[in-house]
Design a protein around this motif. Sequence first.
Motif, short mmCIF file in Angstrom:
data_model
loop_
_atom_site.label_atom_id
_atom_site.label_comp_id
_atom_site.label_asym_id
_atom_site.label_seq_id
_atom_site.Cartn_x
_atom_site.Cartn_y
_atom_site.Cartn_z
N GLU A 118 0.16 3.69 -6.90
CA GLU A 118 -0.09 3.46 -8.33
C GLU A 118 1.20 3.34 -9.15
OE1 GLU A 118 -0.54 7.93 -7.59
OE2 GLU A 118 -1.19 6.10 -6.59
N THR A 119 2.35 3.69 -8.57
CA THR A 119 3.61 3.56 -9.31
C THR A 119 4.52 2.48 -8.73
OG1 THR A 119 4.67 5.32 -8.02
CG2 THR A 119 3.55 5.98 -10.05
N ARG A 120 4.02 1.72 -7.77
CA ARG A 120 4.82 0.64 -7.20
C ARG A 120 5.00 -0.47 -8.22
NH1 ARG A 120 1.98 0.87 -1.30
NH2 ARG A 120 2.85 2.91 -0.80
N GLY A 121 6.07 -1.23 -8.05
CA GLY A 121 6.35 -2.33 -8.97
C GLY A 121 7.16 -1.90 -10.18
N LYS A 122 7.53 -0.65 -10.26
CA LYS A 122 8.32 -0.15 -11.39
C LYS A 122 9.80 -0.01 -11.05
CE LYS A 122 4.59 2.51 -13.54
NZ LYS A 122 4.23 3.83 -14.10
N GLY A 123 10.18 -0.35 -9.81
CA GLY A 123 11.57 -0.25 -9.42
C GLY A 123 11.96 1.07 -8.78
N TYR A 124 10.99 1.93 -8.49
CA TYR A 124 11.29 3.25 -7.97
C TYR A 124 11.79 3.19 -6.52
CZ TYR A 124 8.68 4.91 -12.07
OH TYR A 124 8.24 5.15 -13.34
#
Length: 158
Positions: free
Chosen positions: A91-97
């Motif tokens: 759910e937090t992918r695509g944010k650059g993490y």
Amino acid sequence: MNNFQIRKATPEDTQTIFDLIYKLAVYEKLENDVITSVEELRTNIFEKKFAEVLIAEEDEKPVGFALYFHNFSTFVGKPGIYLEDLFVEPETRGKGYGKALLVELARIAKERNCGRLEWSVLDWNTPSIEFYKSLGAKPMDEWTVFRLDKSGIENLAK
């Protein structure tokens, strides 16, 4: 990424590390291969110092991790860092993490004068393969990974 940070894991993070390892195993369809325990991880990571862990947090909640350790290249004559696991919650992918974790590992490798930063990826994991290539990583197609599991080690060590 205002509410995002990466920090070194502490022994108090061991349950979180275990939980993230299990989520990674589920993603890789390998959850039956997770045979470790929180206690074993605590001993081997924080007491025996066989590995190090970075925790990625969003709003102080763990959303990913990178577990790594040193190897050594005889050809380069320097230590390297081997990234055993990298995982970011879906759910937090695509944010650059994920990239931020790899950037931090590259900084650590540079600071420690490492000659290489290496990792493996499953052949079917096309999204990760494309992501790694976009960062300038190169697949080592001419190499094959070999492994002795616990019984293989026992048999060979007889």
